[in-house]
Design a protein around this motif. Structure first.
Motif, short mmCIF file in Angstrom:
data_model
loop_
_atom_site.label_atom_id
_atom_site.label_comp_id
_atom_site.label_asym_id
_atom_site.label_seq_id
_atom_site.Cartn_x
_atom_site.Cartn_y
_atom_site.Cartn_z
N VAL A 1 -38.35 -7.83 10.68
CA VAL A 1 -38.21 -7.13 11.96
C VAL A 1 -39.53 -7.16 12.73
N ALA A 2 -40.63 -6.93 12.02
CA ALA A 2 -41.94 -6.93 12.69
C ALA A 2 -42.23 -8.29 13.31
N ARG A 3 -41.93 -9.36 12.59
CA ARG A 3 -42.19 -10.70 13.13
C ARG A 3 -41.32 -10.98 14.35
N ALA A 4 -40.06 -10.60 14.27
CA ALA A 4 -39.15 -10.85 15.39
C ALA A 4 -39.58 -10.05 16.63
N ARG A 5 -40.02 -8.83 16.44
CA ARG A 5 -40.46 -8.02 17.58
C ARG A 5 -41.71 -8.61 18.22
N LYS A 6 -42.57 -9.14 17.41
CA LYS A 6 -43.78 -9.77 17.97
C LYS A 6 -43.41 -10.98 18.81
N ARG A 7 -42.47 -11.79 18.32
CA ARG A 7 -42.04 -12.96 19.09
C ARG A 7 -41.44 -12.55 20.42
N LEU A 8 -40.57 -11.51 20.40
CA LEU A 8 -39.94 -11.07 21.64
C LEU A 8 -40.95 -10.43 22.59
N ALA A 9 -41.91 -9.69 22.04
CA ALA A 9 -42.92 -9.05 22.89
C ALA A 9 -43.77 -10.09 23.61
N ARG A 10 -44.02 -11.21 22.95
CA ARG A 10 -44.77 -12.28 23.61
C ARG A 10 -43.94 -12.94 24.71
N ARG B 1 -32.96 -8.34 31.32
CA ARG B 1 -31.73 -9.03 30.96
C ARG B 1 -31.28 -8.58 29.57
N ILE B 2 -30.01 -8.23 29.41
CA ILE B 2 -29.50 -7.78 28.10
C ILE B 2 -29.27 -9.01 27.23
N ILE B 3 -30.04 -9.12 26.16
CA ILE B 3 -29.96 -10.30 25.29
C ILE B 3 -29.27 -10.01 23.97
N ALA B 4 -29.04 -8.74 23.67
CA ALA B 4 -28.33 -8.37 22.44
C ALA B 4 -27.65 -7.04 22.65
N SER B 5 -26.49 -6.87 22.01
CA SER B 5 -25.69 -5.66 22.20
C SER B 5 -25.17 -5.17 20.85
N LEU B 6 -24.96 -3.86 20.79
CA LEU B 6 -24.32 -3.26 19.61
C LEU B 6 -23.41 -2.15 20.08
N TYR B 7 -22.15 -2.25 19.70
CA TYR B 7 -21.11 -1.27 20.05
C TYR B 7 -20.93 -0.39 18.82
N GLY B 8 -21.43 0.84 18.90
CA GLY B 8 -21.37 1.72 17.75
C GLY B 8 -20.70 3.04 18.08
N LEU B 9 -20.32 3.77 17.03
CA LEU B 9 -19.66 5.06 17.15
C LEU B 9 -20.47 6.08 16.36
N GLY C 1 -30.56 -10.33 17.53
CA GLY C 1 -29.60 -9.50 16.81
C GLY C 1 -30.27 -8.65 15.75
N LEU C 2 -31.24 -9.22 15.08
CA LEU C 2 -32.00 -8.49 14.05
C LEU C 2 -32.73 -7.30 14.68
N VAL C 3 -33.41 -7.56 15.80
CA VAL C 3 -34.16 -6.49 16.46
C VAL C 3 -33.21 -5.44 17.02
N MET C 4 -32.05 -5.89 17.54
CA MET C 4 -31.06 -4.96 18.06
C MET C 4 -30.61 -3.99 16.97
N ARG D 1 -17.77 -8.32 4.33
CA ARG D 1 -18.89 -8.46 3.39
C ARG D 1 -19.83 -9.57 3.86
N GLU D 2 -20.15 -9.59 5.15
CA GLU D 2 -21.08 -10.58 5.66
C GLU D 2 -22.45 -10.39 5.00
N PRO D 3 -23.09 -11.47 4.62
CA PRO D 3 -24.35 -11.37 3.85
C PRO D 3 -25.43 -10.55 4.55
N TYR D 4 -25.50 -10.62 5.90
CA TYR D 4 -26.61 -9.93 6.58
C TYR D 4 -26.60 -8.44 6.31
N LYS D 5 -25.43 -7.84 6.04
CA LYS D 5 -25.34 -6.40 5.83
C LYS D 5 -26.12 -5.97 4.59
N TYR D 6 -26.08 -6.79 3.59
CA TYR D 6 -26.76 -6.44 2.33
C TYR D 6 -28.26 -6.63 2.42
#
Length: 640
Positions: free
Chosen positions: A176-185, A254-262, A285-288, A310-315
């Motif tokens: 997450v830290a690496r992805a946020r740095k990339r997006l911040a740049r 610009r909205i680049i990622a979305s999450l629909y939650g309850l 998506g990871l940062v979102m 049971r998508e792998p990313y959840k685990y």
């Protein structure tokens, strides 16, 4: 609190919509309800996707509205299928039942379906959580009842008081830290959460990002044009209730990622996500998802539920499976369970032996129970000879007759014991009274014949009882349920035959029984074995048995008496077994009931497993050649 419920049947959508405000008030009284049971979710579903006619059951008591079963009947092929409203795109389906009314509402819902049985063919109730009231009610006699694990819903538990850097597993924190740095740049990064003014904009961005992501993979996604009106209405209504968590991750506006939650009662459910596939290298998506989890934690959420799949990313986020269940109910024909049209119980016992379903010993006990005396049993055997012909069926019939002829004195004793059993009146509303009756019965039976008191089919013969005991021990060994480092506990230990057999194979062997006379016999048999603990129990709990101590809790032909005493007794015993077991320990039930309905027994066991946090490893296995009981093997799990 009164459990007498008045029932109203709503048959059209307009009647259901008129119930919106009382429905919302009921939802607040149901601590286990999810956002998927809100009217803000189900009324839009009915308008956009549901049938014209519904079968919504409204339950009221002296306290007002206490339950709602939002059902409809769909035609699928040639069948009329009862299902819960929302089925298909709803991750958790259920009835609503105010606290304290769960069992009453479930029973009343099943009773209503029984009254209207001519209007449907099968009830398919799926995506039920383990706590669902619909897993509580017993099916009426004559119905088939199947309960099975349905879908895994991986979920993350947020530790209480967790600091921001403790929300994710170490490896995920670094990603997450690496992805946020990339997006911040790349530009200015901001998280938006929908309110009434922005819900449509964020929903449009979700539709676009989700569909673009799936199109990039050559697939269609789950937000096609037909579903958008439903989601737009549901999102607006949930937002007004404060139950929507619709996030948009913006990069330079610009909205680049979305999450629909309850949002629901201390948790966030992640329903649908999407991100711009052109920016996949930045891991939006990871940062979102990380941002949504952090937002949930700031709001005090203790769980993040990834819902079905049971998508792998959840685990990668540390999620652990929580299972939903599916229950299918279907009315059978007029014949009751275990009945062959017009066949008497005595004829059925003889046929069971000839077919190989039952051993001669078990068949003889069934026959004695059905006929009540030796002469009638002999006549039933002789009457079957013409139909037996020659070969294996005839040989089995002759073995049954020899068993009767050679053990006539034992048969007289067993017939009298079976009569005492019938007259004991073990079933009743007073669970403790039923257990006291069982204690008196088994004290009496033990005095007549110790061996026959724990296994009537032994006919009082120690050698036959030893054979039966050995078969059970071999099964436990084959399942890996016993070992020298293991502690085991038997519910209903009787005269201690298993404690004698298993004490040399385990670290410690505990045995409980309601009968003081049987415990006396067990102590006599186990004298000198320092690793055996024996005690009289109430029959409704495990008394002073320590918590989280045992690797195996097992019951050999004792659960039928709990079933006769009532569903509450069975429920309490399974809860107590979970308490006594270590994580990963097993509950083995050999012989669940005497109802002669294996499908109903398996459904009961599946419901109990779901409710109390067990995985089912074996259900209704025919494991023995001498004894006719079916075997159930459950393993304690930590997350329900």
């Amino acid at each position: 609190m009164s459990e007498r419920l008045d029932v109203e049947v709503l048959s059209c959508r307009e009647e259901l919509e008129a119930l919106r405000e009382p429905w919302s008030a009921l939802w607040q009284r149901c601590p286990a309800a999810t956002a998927f049971q809100r009217p803000e979710w189900l009324i839009p579903w009915c308008r956009a996707l549901g049938p014209e006619e519904v079968l919504a059951l409204v339950f009221r008591s002296d306290e007002g509205l206490v339950g709602l079963a939002p059902l409809a009947v769909h035609r699928i092929g040639d069948e009329r299928v009862v299902a819960l409203l929302g089925a298909g795109i709803t991750d958790y389906n259920d009835v609503l039942a105010a606290s304290g009314y769960e069992r009453a509402v479930a029973d009343a819902a099943i009773a209503c379906l029984e009254e209207r049985a001519d209007a449907w063919d099968v009830a398919d109730l799926h995506d039920l959580r383990a706590s669902s009231p619909l897993l509580l009610a017993e099916a009426p006699p004559g119905w088939s009842d199947e309960v099975e694990k349905h879908e895994a819903c991986p979920a993350v538990t947020i530790p209480e008081g967790a600091a921001p850097d403790e929300l994710f597993p170490p490896g995920m924190r670094a990603r997450v830290a690496r992805a946020r740095k990339r997006l911040a740049r790349a530009g200015d990064l901001r998280l938006d959460v929908a309110d009434a003014a922005s819900v449509d904009e964020l929903l449009d961005a979700l539709f676009a990002n989700h569909n673009a992501r799936w199109r990039s993979r050559g697939e269609g996604g789950v937000l096609d044009e037909a579903l958008r009106p439903f989601h737009r209405e549901a999102a607006r209504a949930l937002c007004a209730r404060g139950a929507l968590r619709l996030f948009g991750l913006r990069l330079d506006g610009r909205i680049i990622a979305s999450l629909y939650g309850l949002a629901e009662r201390g948790g966030l459910a992640s329903y649908i996500t999407g991100f711009d596939p052109e920016l996949a290298w930045y891991s939006p998506g990871l940062v979102m998802l990380a941002s949504a989890i952090e937002h949930a934690a700031r709001e005090g959420a203790r769980t993040v539920d990834f819902l079905r799949g049971r998508e792998p990313y959840k685990y990668d986020w540390g999620a652990v499976d929580r299972w939903t269940f599916r229950r299918r109910l279907r009315r059978r024909g007029a014949r009751g369970p275990g009945q062959d049209g017009g066949q008497s119980d005595g004829e059925g016992a003889v046929q069971a032996v000839m077919s190989g379903e039952a051993s001669p010993e078990v068949g003889l006990v069934r026959l004695l129970g059905a006929t009540g005396d030796l002469a009638a049993a002999a006549r039933a055997i002789d009457a079957a000879r013409p139909a037996a012909g020659e070969g294996e069926r005839a040989a089995r019939l002759e073995a049954l007759r020899r068993c009767l002829d050679e053990r006539r004195a034992a048969c007289v004793t067993v017939a009298a014991m079976l009569g005492a059993h019938r007259d004991a009146g073990l079933a009743g509303a007073d669970a403790r009274g039923a257990c006291r009756s069982a204690a008196r019965l088994f004290d009496e039976l033990c005095e007549r014949s110790e061996e026959a008191s724990v296994a009537a089919y032994s006919l009082g013969d120690p050698e036959i009882l030893e054979r039966a005991t050995r078969e059970v021990v071999e099964l436990l060994e084959r399942w890996g349920a016993i070992g020298e480092d293991r502690a085991i506990l038997q519910i209903g230990c009787g005269i201690g035959r298993f404690e004698v057999a298993l004490a040399p194979r385990v670290r410690e062997a505990w045995g409980l029984d309601v009968s003081p006379r049987m415990i006396e016999a067990a102590r006599r048999r186990c004298a000198g074995r320092s690793n055996v603990v024996l005690a009289v129990s109430s029959g409704v709990d495990l008394g002073d048995a320590p918590s989280a101590r045992f690797d195996l809790v097992y019951a050999v032909d004792s659960f039928p008496y709990a079933v006769a005493a009532g569903a509450d007794v069975v429920d309490r015993l399974v809860a107590e077994a979970r308490r006594a077991l270590r994580p990963g320990g097993e509950l083995v039930v050999l012989g669940y009931s005497y109802r002669g309905d294996p499908a109903r027994d398996a459904a009961d066991v599946a419901r109990l497993a779901a409710r109390h946090g067990f995985d089912i490893l074996a259900s209704g296995e025919r494991a023995f050649s001498l004894w006719d009981a079916r075997a159930y093997r459950l393993r304690r799990i930590e997350h329900r």
